[in-house]
Scaffold this motif. Structure first.
Motif, PDB file in Angstrom:
ATOM      1  N   GLU A   1      12.429   1.432  -0.320  1.00 48.22           N
ATOM      2  CA  GLU A   1      13.245   1.382   0.895  1.00 48.22           C
ATOM      3  C   GLU A   1      12.554   2.077   2.072  1.00 48.22           C
ATOM      4  N   ASP A   2      11.774   3.126   1.806  1.00 42.19           N
ATOM      5  CA  ASP A   2      11.010   3.783   2.881  1.00 42.19           C
ATOM      6  C   ASP A   2       9.871   2.878   3.339  1.00 42.19           C
ATOM      7  N   ALA A   3       9.194   2.228   2.387  1.00 47.43           N
ATOM      8  CA  ALA A   3       8.084   1.326   2.734  1.00 47.43           C
ATOM      9  C   ALA A   3       8.593   0.160   3.586  1.00 47.43           C
ATOM     10  N   LEU A   4       9.798  -0.323   3.277  1.00 47.56           N
ATOM     11  CA  LEU A   4      10.349  -1.455   4.024  1.00 47.56           C
ATOM     12  C   LEU A   4      10.740  -1.099   5.463  1.00 47.56           C
TER      13      LEU A   4
ATOM     14  N   ARG B   1       0.846  -1.203   0.000  1.00 45.49           N
ATOM     15  CA  ARG B   1       0.000   0.000   0.000  1.00 45.49           C
ATOM     16  C   ARG B   1       0.884   1.257   0.000  1.00 45.49           C
ATOM     17  N   ALA B   2       1.956   1.261   0.816  1.00 40.92           N
ATOM     18  CA  ALA B   2       2.850   2.422   0.902  1.00 40.92           C
ATOM     19  C   ALA B   2       3.510   2.699  -0.447  1.00 40.92           C
ATOM     20  N   ILE B   3       4.001   1.654  -1.111  1.00 36.36           N
ATOM     21  CA  ILE B   3       4.617   1.831  -2.431  1.00 36.36           C
ATOM     22  C   ILE B   3       3.561   2.338  -3.413  1.00 36.36           C
ATOM     23  N   GLY B   4       2.357   1.792  -3.308  1.00 39.14           N
ATOM     24  CA  GLY B   4       1.260   2.237  -4.170  1.00 39.14           C
ATOM     25  C   GLY B   4       0.891   3.695  -3.956  1.00 39.14           C
TER      26      GLY B   4
END
Length: 182
Positions: free
Chosen positions: A70-73, A61-64
């Protein structure tokens, strides 16, 4: 399996060059991703630790919603890390109002968004009609409050003062009780 739908223009970011990003997410989150690039639907299935696997849909969802992989991870860094999405559209009357409010959130040359991230400690992204924040509950709350202030029409100076005050409070635990907040 949980399903998350992401915008078409973010599918390539999720997959990454030669599938590298997708594999990295699968390995680190202990999930299997089933990506339908036609519809933007992403199936997320936990294959290892079910608790860690719960972060998989939020990473997708964050990448989307515009975050770099790298921030989403960073959602995996600690169980307290969370993703919050704030719907700008809900606070607007029409497309023109959405554009204006989004512009106020971004600020001149991206400065307002940058300060929200810098002073809260959270990662902040503005994409489409949402503001996304990844951080600890305290960091995300600071971003949410700053966004709400801007959407409610507060002058940028007031929002920056709020962010500075919260930055100092987050930096020096216990000090918030000794500061005058008037």
């Amino acid at each position: 399996m949980r399903h998350v739908t992401i915008p078409q223009d973010r599918i390539g970011v999720l997959i990454g060059e030669g599938g590298a990003t997708m594999r990295d997410i699968e390995d680190r989150a202990g999930v299997r991703l089933d990506i339908d690039s036609e519809t933007g639907s992403v199936g997320v299935e936990s294959v290892e630790d079910p608790v860690q696997g719960l972060k998989g849909p939020d990473i997708v969802r964050a990448i989307g919603r515009g975050f770099a992989p790298e921030d989403a991870l960073t959602l995996l860094d600690d169980e307290l890390m969370l993703l919050e999405l704030i719907d700008i559209e809900a606070a607007t009357r029409n497309e023109t109002d959405l554009t204006r409010k989004k512009g106020r959130l971004i600020g001149e040359n991206g400065r307002t968004r940058e300060l929200m991230a810098e002073l809260s400690g959270a990662s902040v992204v503005i994409y489409g009609s949402t503001v996304g924040a990844i951080g600890t509950p305290e960091e995300v709350e600071v971003v949410r409050n700053a966004v709400e202030m801007i959407l409610d029409g507060a002058p940028h100076g007031s929002v920056y003062s709020y962010l500075e005050r919260k930055h100092n409070e987050l930096k020096s635990p216990g000090m918030e009780y000794h500061q005058y907040t008037g």
